[in-house]
Enzyme design. Structure first.
Site, mmCIF file in Angstrom:
data_model
loop_
_atom_site.group_PDB
_atom_site.id
_atom_site.type_symbol
_atom_site.label_atom_id
_atom_site.label_comp_id
_atom_site.label_asym_id
_atom_site.label_seq_id
_atom_site.Cartn_x
_atom_site.Cartn_y
_atom_site.Cartn_z
ATOM 1 C CG ASP A 1 -1.806 -1.024 0.886
ATOM 2 O OD1 ASP A 1 -2.363 -0.869 -0.121
ATOM 3 O OD2 ASP A 1 -1.791 -1.982 1.629
ATOM 4 C CB THR A 2 2.539 1.847 -1.889
ATOM 5 O OG1 THR A 2 3.021 0.662 -1.279
ATOM 6 C CG2 THR A 2 4.022 2.228 -2.727
#
Length: 548
Positions: free
Chosen positions: A357-358
């Site tokens: 997730d980023t």
């Protein structure tokens, strides 16, 4: 749905952003504006990237923050080349496989103190600033500190993700107190402040990286993790150092696509492109079952190698050059059956060719410098470990270690785990062309390849290439020992022709739901004819591309 009036494509959400002097593209409009402010004040692309990343840690804590890691690719006009930064942290030196097996763990937990590794992002900021930046850290962090004190309205996508994370991480001490509004996640439009993070950033700005890795912040991190039963210590933080690395590339139809070498998964992009290049994809057409089948089968092959070989190169001899070679792709490509989906594929033997997730953001400045930067906590807001008074959550990247002693990615003291986050860059004839990335765990290599194909094979513009519907194949073998046995599942966004979906089923692909992770994309391209920058930020996130 009506077709876009200029591209003729139904899925395009807006036109490209085009500007002459600089460009910033991030997943939050306020972060984009902060980066742009640095450029307008005379800062360069690196300055803008650091400032925007700091803002995203405040404004999008569901994906990143100073408790996480960072990777970057920088096009430096002065040297006329690309530079790679691996700012990922290492495992605690006091933690071993024996310790976890003795605690009856068969894999490293997803949350809590055990998957916490050293957060490398702050060190990454200082590495970037010292090598290429032109402003002070005080100048770069000042806008974020102001927003942390005075507050800002939470955007829709981030609010949605925050709700899921807050519910899952509420069991960990100090998380709810620091990362919610009186016990609930902020809704879209709610004002969010983070005074603790403001204080942390102020001390980092004034005292430098030493305050984070040796001083009060380091002590607070180590104390909190160890009280919860973890192993990260003050010595682990004090010994951390990022690493400048040489990017690696593969040529795709005359374009050089660049990634960072492992411990990240960037070379999976190059392996997939090598498998696709012999085929006339442009003749197949976007969204065609022939192209999608080829893409899925190439992904399966690359991900089996990913599961077997990708790890920290400091702990083994990784066959990177062989894995991204044309010869190896030719050998592996012979396993693709155009008429049938593979249920199981073996990893390759690249050693045989030798004789084994980023958030994503990108910036560009007036002089021609460009930055491709990606930063993450992993699994949204990370481990749940939220040291008192600091205002951020620590990452859980250690979850991606294997506990198999014979695996290259096996947990060892002071080792960097396999990493999913990958910045991308493309050059043509030795000149910078595209800085881009696609967020989202295992989706990232698949997403980057789909972007490259959309741009080069299908001739889409920068915005259309990101807006086009994507597939996400899940179920491949992983570096934590999960093994593909049934061919996996092909998840498909809305927008694909139903006849193509049915033909994929007939080829033996299992089709999943339309729900899932399809990434978040930002990109900046430098027009070789005009010298102007073209920017794009897709509709799957709250982001914005803006120039001046």
């Amino acid at each position: 749905m009506a077709a876009d009036r200029t591209t003729g494509l139904e899925f395009v959400t807006r036109s490209e952003v085009i500007a002459p002097n600089g460009m910033v593209a991030t997943s939050h409009p306020l972060a984009t504006q902060i980066g742009l402010e640095m450029l307008k004040k005379g800062g360069n692309a690196v300055d803008a990237a650091i400032a925007a990343n700091a803002a995203l840690g405040l404004m999008e804590p569901t994906s990143n923050g100073i408790g996480g890691d960072l990777f970057a690719i920088v096009w430096d006009v002065g040297s006329g080349k690309l530079h790679g930064l691996n700012a990922s942290g290492r495992s605690p030196r006091s933690l071993s496989v024996d310790t976890l097996l003795a605690q009856n763990h068969r894999r490293i937990p997803k949350r809590g103190p055990l998957p916490v590794t050293v957060p490398g992002a702050v060190d990454g900021w200082f590495e970037l600033l010292e090598k290429f930046g032109s402003m002070t850290m005080c100048d770069l962090l000042k806008p974020t500190i102001a927003y942390a004190r005075s507050g800002f309205p939470v955007t829709e996508v981030i609010a949605h993700e925050w709700g899921h994370e807050a519910a899952e991480l509420a069991c960990w001490p100090d998380f709810t107190d620091q990362m919610t509004l009186a016990g609930r996640a902020p809704s879209a439009g709610d004002t969010w402040t983070n005074h603790n993070l403001a204080s942390s950033l102020e001390m980092i700005a004034e005292s430098g990286r030493e305050f984070f890795y040796h001083g009060q912040i380091a002590q607070a991190i180590a104390n909190h993790v160890q009280v919860q039963g973890g192993f990260l210590g003050i010595d682990d933080l004090a010994s951390h150092q990022g690493e400048w690395v040489e990017p690696v590339s593969a040529s795709y139809r005359g374009y050089d696509v660049w990634e960072l070498p492992p411990n990240g998964q960037g070379i999976a992009v190059l392996q997939m492109l090598n498998l696709l290049e012999p085929h006339d994809i442009s003749a197949m057409g976007p969204g065609s079952p022939q192209y999608l089948h080829l893409l899925i089968e190439a992904k399966k092959l690359a991900f089996e190698d990913r599961a077997r070989f990708y790890a920290d190169p400091a702990f083994g001899d990784l066959p990177v050059e062989a894995l991204i070679s044309r010869e190896y792709a030719s050998e592996r490509g012979s396993l693709i059956d155009p008429g049938s989906a593979a249920r199981q594929v073996p990893h390759g033997d690249p050693a045989a060719l030798r004789g084994g997730d980023t958030i994503y953001l990108t910036t560009a400045d007036r002089e021609g410098n460009m930055v491709s930067l990606i930063q993450s906590n992993f699994r949204g807001m990370g481990s749940g470990m939220t040291p008192p008074g600091l205002g951020f959550v620590l990452q859980n990247r250690g979850e991606l270690f294997s506990l198999d002693r014979n695996h290259p990615n096996c947990l060892e003291p002071g080792k960097r785990p396999f990493h999913t986050i990958i910045p991308g860059f493309i050059t043509r004839d030795g000149a910078p062309w595209l800085s881009f990335g696609v967020m989202g765990g295992d989706m990232q290599p698949q997403g980057q390849v789909q972007i490259v194909v959309n741009l080069i094979d299908f001739g889409m513009n920068l915005q259309a290439a990101g807006d086009a519907p994507r597939i996400n194949h899940t179920g491949s073998s992983s570096p934590t020992d999960d093994v593909m046995t049934d061919g996996g599942t092909v998840n498909m966004e809305t927008g694909f022709d139903q006849s193509a979906v049915e033909q994929l089923r007939q080829l033996g692909h299992r089709i999943g739901t339309q729900e899932g992770i399809y990434g978040g994309y930002q990109a900046i391209a430098k027009n070789p004819r005009t010298g102007a920058y073209h920017g794009a930020s897709e509709s799957r996130k709250d982001g914005q591309a803006a120039g001046y």
